[in-house]
Design a protein around this motif. Structure first.
Motif, mmCIF file in Angstrom:
data_model
loop_
_atom_site.group_PDB
_atom_site.id
_atom_site.type_symbol
_atom_site.label_atom_id
_atom_site.label_comp_id
_atom_site.label_asym_id
_atom_site.label_seq_id
_atom_site.Cartn_x
_atom_site.Cartn_y
_atom_site.Cartn_z
ATOM 1 N N VAL A 244 -47.103 -7.451 26.164
ATOM 2 C CA VAL A 244 -46.236 -6.647 27.032
ATOM 3 C C VAL A 244 -44.906 -7.350 27.293
ATOM 4 C CG1 VAL A 244 -48.156 -5.443 28.147
ATOM 5 C CG2 VAL A 244 -47.365 -7.631 29.080
ATOM 6 N N GLY A 245 -44.777 -8.613 26.896
ATOM 7 C CA GLY A 245 -43.520 -9.323 27.122
ATOM 8 C C GLY A 245 -43.437 -10.530 26.210
ATOM 9 N N TRP A 246 -42.206 -10.914 25.833
ATOM 10 C CA TRP A 246 -41.989 -12.049 24.935
ATOM 11 C C TRP A 246 -40.499 -12.392 24.960
ATOM 12 C CZ3 TRP A 246 -42.544 -7.044 23.725
ATOM 13 C CH2 TRP A 246 -41.542 -6.448 22.963
ATOM 14 N N ASN A 247 -40.127 -13.474 24.299
ATOM 15 C CA ASN A 247 -38.721 -13.822 24.144
ATOM 16 C C ASN A 247 -38.422 -14.170 22.685
ATOM 17 O OD1 ASN A 247 -39.980 -16.264 23.940
ATOM 18 N ND2 ASN A 247 -38.694 -17.353 25.422
ATOM 19 N N ARG A 248 -37.131 -14.294 22.382
ATOM 20 C CA ARG A 248 -36.726 -14.530 20.991
ATOM 21 C C ARG A 248 -37.175 -15.905 20.503
ATOM 22 N NH1 ARG A 248 -31.952 -12.040 22.969
ATOM 23 N NH2 ARG A 248 -31.041 -14.107 23.338
ATOM 24 N N ARG A 249 -37.255 -16.855 21.419
ATOM 25 C CA ARG A 249 -37.633 -18.206 21.031
ATOM 26 C C ARG A 249 -39.042 -18.249 20.445
ATOM 27 N NH1 ARG A 249 -35.867 -22.872 19.061
ATOM 28 N NH2 ARG A 249 -36.786 -24.728 20.057
ATOM 29 N N LEU A 254 -42.718 -19.977 16.122
ATOM 30 C CA LEU A 254 -43.927 -19.670 15.360
ATOM 31 C C LEU A 254 -43.623 -19.228 13.930
ATOM 32 C CD1 LEU A 254 -46.062 -17.790 18.040
ATOM 33 C CD2 LEU A 254 -46.061 -20.217 17.452
ATOM 34 N N SER A 255 -42.321 -19.058 13.581
ATOM 35 C CA SER A 255 -41.918 -18.653 12.224
ATOM 36 C C SER A 255 -42.584 -17.352 11.810
ATOM 37 C CB SER A 255 -42.258 -19.778 11.221
ATOM 38 O OG SER A 255 -41.603 -20.974 11.555
ATOM 39 N N ILE A 256 -42.593 -16.369 12.724
ATOM 40 C CA ILE A 256 -43.151 -15.052 12.412
ATOM 41 C C ILE A 256 -42.018 -14.045 12.428
ATOM 42 C CG2 ILE A 256 -45.448 -15.586 13.312
ATOM 43 C CD1 ILE A 256 -44.711 -14.225 15.872
ATOM 44 N N PRO A 257 -42.137 -12.941 11.673
ATOM 45 C CA PRO A 257 -41.061 -11.938 11.633
ATOM 46 C C PRO A 257 -40.872 -11.280 12.995
ATOM 47 C CG PRO A 257 -43.023 -11.125 10.518
ATOM 48 C CD PRO A 257 -43.265 -12.570 10.792
ATOM 49 N N VAL A 258 -39.652 -10.800 13.226
ATOM 50 C CA VAL A 258 -39.346 -10.140 14.489
ATOM 51 C C VAL A 258 -40.226 -8.912 14.686
ATOM 52 C CG1 VAL A 258 -37.520 -9.036 15.820
ATOM 53 C CG2 VAL A 258 -36.987 -11.013 14.394
ATOM 54 N N ALA A 259 -40.585 -8.232 13.601
ATOM 55 C CA ALA A 259 -41.438 -7.044 13.717
ATOM 56 C C ALA A 259 -42.814 -7.397 14.282
ATOM 57 C CB ALA A 259 -41.604 -6.384 12.348
ATOM 58 N N GLY A 260 -43.192 -8.673 14.162
ATOM 59 C CA GLY A 260 -44.490 -9.080 14.699
ATOM 60 C C GLY A 260 -44.488 -9.228 16.193
ATOM 61 N N THR A 261 -43.289 -9.340 16.801
ATOM 62 C CA THR A 261 -43.183 -9.471 18.255
ATOM 63 C C THR A 261 -42.663 -8.154 18.807
ATOM 64 O OG1 THR A 261 -40.983 -10.415 17.945
ATOM 65 C CG2 THR A 261 -42.816 -11.948 18.168
ATOM 66 N N ARG A 262 -43.558 -7.244 19.002
ATOM 67 C CA ARG A 262 -43.197 -5.950 19.588
ATOM 68 C C ARG A 262 -44.256 -5.564 20.616
ATOM 69 N NH1 ARG A 262 -45.712 -4.818 14.756
ATOM 70 N NH2 ARG A 262 -47.388 -3.251 14.862
ATOM 71 N N ARG A 263 -43.899 -4.673 21.481
ATOM 72 C CA ARG A 263 -44.800 -4.255 22.538
ATOM 73 C C ARG A 263 -46.033 -3.578 21.947
ATOM 74 N NH1 ARG A 263 -43.938 -3.663 27.941
ATOM 75 N NH2 ARG A 263 -45.383 -2.312 29.080
ATOM 76 N N GLY A 264 -47.207 -3.991 22.420
ATOM 77 C CA GLY A 264 -48.455 -3.378 21.967
ATOM 78 C C GLY A 264 -49.178 -4.165 20.902
ATOM 79 N N VAL A 265 -48.536 -5.192 20.323
ATOM 80 C CA VAL A 265 -49.217 -6.009 19.314
ATOM 81 C C VAL A 265 -50.358 -6.765 19.993
ATOM 82 C CG1 VAL A 265 -48.961 -7.975 17.767
ATOM 83 C CG2 VAL A 265 -47.187 -6.241 17.881
ATOM 84 N N THR A 266 -51.520 -6.739 19.380
ATOM 85 C CA THR A 266 -52.674 -7.401 19.968
ATOM 86 C C THR A 266 -52.642 -8.897 19.684
ATOM 87 O OG1 THR A 266 -54.063 -7.051 18.021
ATOM 88 C CG2 THR A 266 -54.058 -5.318 19.698
ATOM 89 N N PHE A 267 -53.363 -9.627 20.518
ATOM 90 C CA PHE A 267 -53.424 -11.080 20.331
ATOM 91 C C PHE A 267 -54.120 -11.433 19.017
ATOM 92 C CE2 PHE A 267 -55.440 -15.246 21.111
ATOM 93 C CZ PHE A 267 -54.296 -15.993 21.362
ATOM 94 N N THR A 268 -55.097 -10.620 18.650
ATOM 95 C CA THR A 268 -55.791 -10.861 17.379
ATOM 96 C C THR A 268 -54.825 -10.724 16.210
ATOM 97 O OG1 THR A 268 -57.825 -10.008 18.357
ATOM 98 C CG2 THR A 268 -57.757 -10.174 15.976
ATOM 99 N N GLY A 324 -55.782 -9.977 35.138
ATOM 100 C CA GLY A 324 -56.708 -10.062 34.013
ATOM 101 C C GLY A 324 -56.026 -10.339 32.692
ATOM 102 N N GLY A 325 -54.708 -10.219 32.632
ATOM 103 C CA GLY A 325 -53.989 -10.569 31.424
ATOM 104 C C GLY A 325 -53.798 -12.076 31.341
ATOM 105 N N PHE A 326 -52.974 -12.518 30.411
ATOM 106 C CA PHE A 326 -52.722 -13.951 30.298
ATOM 107 C C PHE A 326 -51.350 -14.168 29.690
ATOM 108 C CE2 PHE A 326 -54.918 -12.589 26.469
ATOM 109 C CZ PHE A 326 -54.214 -13.183 25.432
ATOM 110 N N VAL A 327 -50.809 -15.340 29.942
ATOM 111 C CA VAL A 327 -49.509 -15.734 29.431
ATOM 112 C C VAL A 327 -49.686 -17.000 28.613
ATOM 113 C CG1 VAL A 327 -48.988 -17.058 31.525
ATOM 114 C CG2 VAL A 327 -47.117 -16.309 30.047
ATOM 115 N N MET A 328 -48.915 -17.095 27.533
ATOM 116 C CA MET A 328 -49.019 -18.253 26.649
ATOM 117 C C MET A 328 -47.608 -18.757 26.349
ATOM 118 S SD MET A 328 -51.203 -18.523 23.087
ATOM 119 C CE MET A 328 -52.696 -18.156 23.982
#
Length: 598
Positions: A244-249, A254-268, A324-328
């Protein structure tokens, strides 16, 4: 009847006489009457009295009727005033913008205005004066316009509402259909009644909701700006494990594509993207991390390492949030770890050097101790060997003194004897200090009579003190202490000898003060005192505070012997001194037997 007894034609005087005669006869007849005639007269009298009472009661009744008429008139006026007041009260509460209802002390609705229950038009007609408070609550609960709290039945709502009615002041917000809100407040009156106010809060609630949404939007933008300006990569997941939230850093670290950091992506899914791009450090696995994220129990905070690519080392921290959520968060610790590795290597090198140096120092210390031990053995042996010829020389000189020498030869012989005594004292000091340093001093600890030692020392030092014009005073005591006789005498001898040696005028006092378990022996002089910076140095070997003292008077070993002997015997020694006002040495000794004095 008088017309038949009195002749009207008779003159008045004659009629009067006849009447008097008749009255006298009647009175006589009455006096001679029977009992029945007396009862009749009594009834006549009672009748007359009853007639008077009836007349009095009639007057009282007429007066009471007058008062009743006046009261009725006043009551009619009061009822009119009360009705007017009631109409005025009804008109007053009708002007109130809120719904208003007044229940009496018996919980019966006394009056209400037309807006009472205005938010529930389907039951408004049932809210009329005369209904009980319980009926009022039941009617309200049946309204289709009332929205019950989630999971609460109508019966639950009624029960909770009636329980709150027992409080003196009640205030709550009730939700209505079509996004409307009513604030209901209850207040007790002085006579135990209840005033119910129903206020429309719809506009207020909508405004607050808009303000809250606006604040949330502002906070979301502020959080977003904050996250984008911190050096850590941060991602936030809800209780379902969706981002539900993230930043550009985050994507950079993590060297992952920007498309991988979008709202709704599961932790798995995020873990799947990391495979091949990053490796988890020891102590943590992908399966354990996924299990932690999917757990519905309370999750402990996690800390683990993550290597991104070949060069970047990340420190990851995960923590559960209240919903019940978590932040990393991911922190780049590459420089710190590299510095730590360099520091660790430097520490290892330093430890090796320290270990080598320690071994060298241990070897040097061993050699120094061996040399010191050899020196001490040599000094002890030499001092012991020198004492024998000195004793022989003293005997030879003593035999010469008996040969009748001349005056000049006698003076020379006396000086020679004094020199030999000084040399013998120095050698004795060297022998004692060498034994104490080598740890080979033979102790014979037992009961020692302190007074006996002090008397011997008084006899020994009195001539020396008198020669310098000093007053030597020793307090008598019968105390028995636990110590070594030889070393205790040597300790006190050195303390008293130093006090006399360095005191030019005044006195030297040896005081004894006894408590239940110990004895304190104080050697106090009126000498020049010892400066504070010199008070530790005076216990060093070959250190003399007074440079004018000659070698014949000692080599500065007296206090060194005192300190080592006290440490060996466990006798505390306290030094107190002030330049120009003298010095005090206090020796504490354990008591072994009862005794007086001191």
């Amino acid at each position: 009847m008088p017309q038949s007894l009195v002749n009207p034609a008779d003159p008045p005087e004659r009629q009067h006489e006849k009447l008097l005669t008749i009255v006298a006869a009647l009175m006589k007849r009455v006096e001679q009457a029977t009992d029945d005639s007396g009862a009749a007269y009594a009834q006549f009298q009672r009748a007359v009295m009853l007639e008077d009472q009836v007349r009095d009661r009639t007057r009282d009744l007429e007066h009471a009727l007058d008062l009743l008429n006046q009261s009725n008139a006043q009551l009619e006026l009061a009822m009119g005033a009360a009705e007017a007041a009631r109409r005025n009260l009804a008109d007053a509460i009708e002007t109130i913008q809120e719904g208003f209802g007044l229940f009496g002390a018996d919980d019966v609705l006394v009056l209400c205005n037309s807006r009472f229950g205005m938010h529930m038009p389907d039951v408004r007609v049932e809210l009329i004066p005369g209904m009980t408070f319980g009926t009022y609550v039941d009617v309200v609960s049946r309204s289709s316009h009332l929205v019950l709290p989630h999971g609460e039945t109508r019966e639950d709502w009624v029960s909770r509402r009636l329980r709150r009615h027992a409080d003196r002041h009640v205030m709550f917000n009730a939700e209505m259909i079509w996004d409307r809100w009513v604030q209901v407040s209850e207040h007790r009156t002085a006579d135990g009644g209840t005033v119910v106010l129903q206020t429309d809060l719809t506009d207020v609630m909508r405004f607050e909701r808009e303000e809250r949404d606006r604040l949330l939007d502002d906070q979301a933008r502020l959080v977003r700006a904050t996250l984008d300006h911190i050096s850590q990569g941060v991602c936030i997941f809800d209780r379902e494990g969706r981002m539900v939230g993230w930043n550009r850093r985050l994507a950079e670290l993590l060297s992952i594509p920007v498309a991988g950091t979008r709202r709704g992506v599961t932790f798995t899914s995020l873990l799947g993207m990391l495979q091949g791009r990053a490796s988890i450090g020891p102590g943590m696995t992908v399966a354990a991390l996924a299990e932690w994220a999917e757990s519905r129990d309370r999750r402990p905070a996690l800390t683990f390492d993550l290597r991104s690519g070949a060069d970047i080392m990340l420190s990851a921290f995960a923590q559960e949030m209240p919903d019940g959520g978590f932040v990393m968060s991911f922190t780049d610790v590459t420089a710190e770890r590299a510095a730590a590795e360099v520091m660790e290597a430097a520490n290892e090198s330093l430890e090796r050097r320290v270990l080598e140096r320690t071994l060298e120092l241990e070897d040097a210390l061993t050699q120094a101790e061996r040399a010191n031990s050899a020196r001490s053995r040599f000094v002890a042996a030499a001092s012991h060997d020198l004492l024998q010829p000195l004793s022989a020389a003293k005997l030879f000189l003593a035999s010469l003194s008996d040969g009748g020498l001349g005056a000049e030869a006698g003076i020379t012989l006396a000086k020679t004897q004094n020199a030999l005594v000084s040399v013998e004292g120095i050698l004795g000091d060297l022998l004692d200090i060498s034994k104490l340093e080598a740890g080979k001093a033979a102790l014979n600890v037992g009961s020692v009579r302190l007074g006996h030692i002090l008397r011997q020392l008084h006899d020994e030092f009195s001539p020396v003190a008198s020669a310098k014009g000093l007053c030597l005073t020793m307090m008598p005591t019968s105390a028995v202490v636990t110590s070594d006789l030889t070393y205790l005498r040597r300790i006190l001898q050195n303390l008293i000898g130093n006090a006399i040696r360095y005191t030019e005028e005044g006195r030297v006092l040896v005081g004894v003060r006894r408590s239940r378990m110990r004895v304190r022996v104080a050697v106090i002089d009126t000498g020049p005192g010892i400066p504070e910076e010199e008070q530790e140095n005076i216990f060093r070997e070959f250190h003399r505070l007074n440079a004018r003292a000659s070698a014949a008077e000692g080599m500065g070993l007296g206090l060194a012997i005192v300190e080592r002997a006290c440490a060996l015997l466990g006798h505390p020694l306290l030094l107190t001194s002030e330049p120009g006002r003298g010095t005090s040495f206090v020796l504490t000794l354990p008591v072994t037997a009862p005794g007086g004095g001191g």
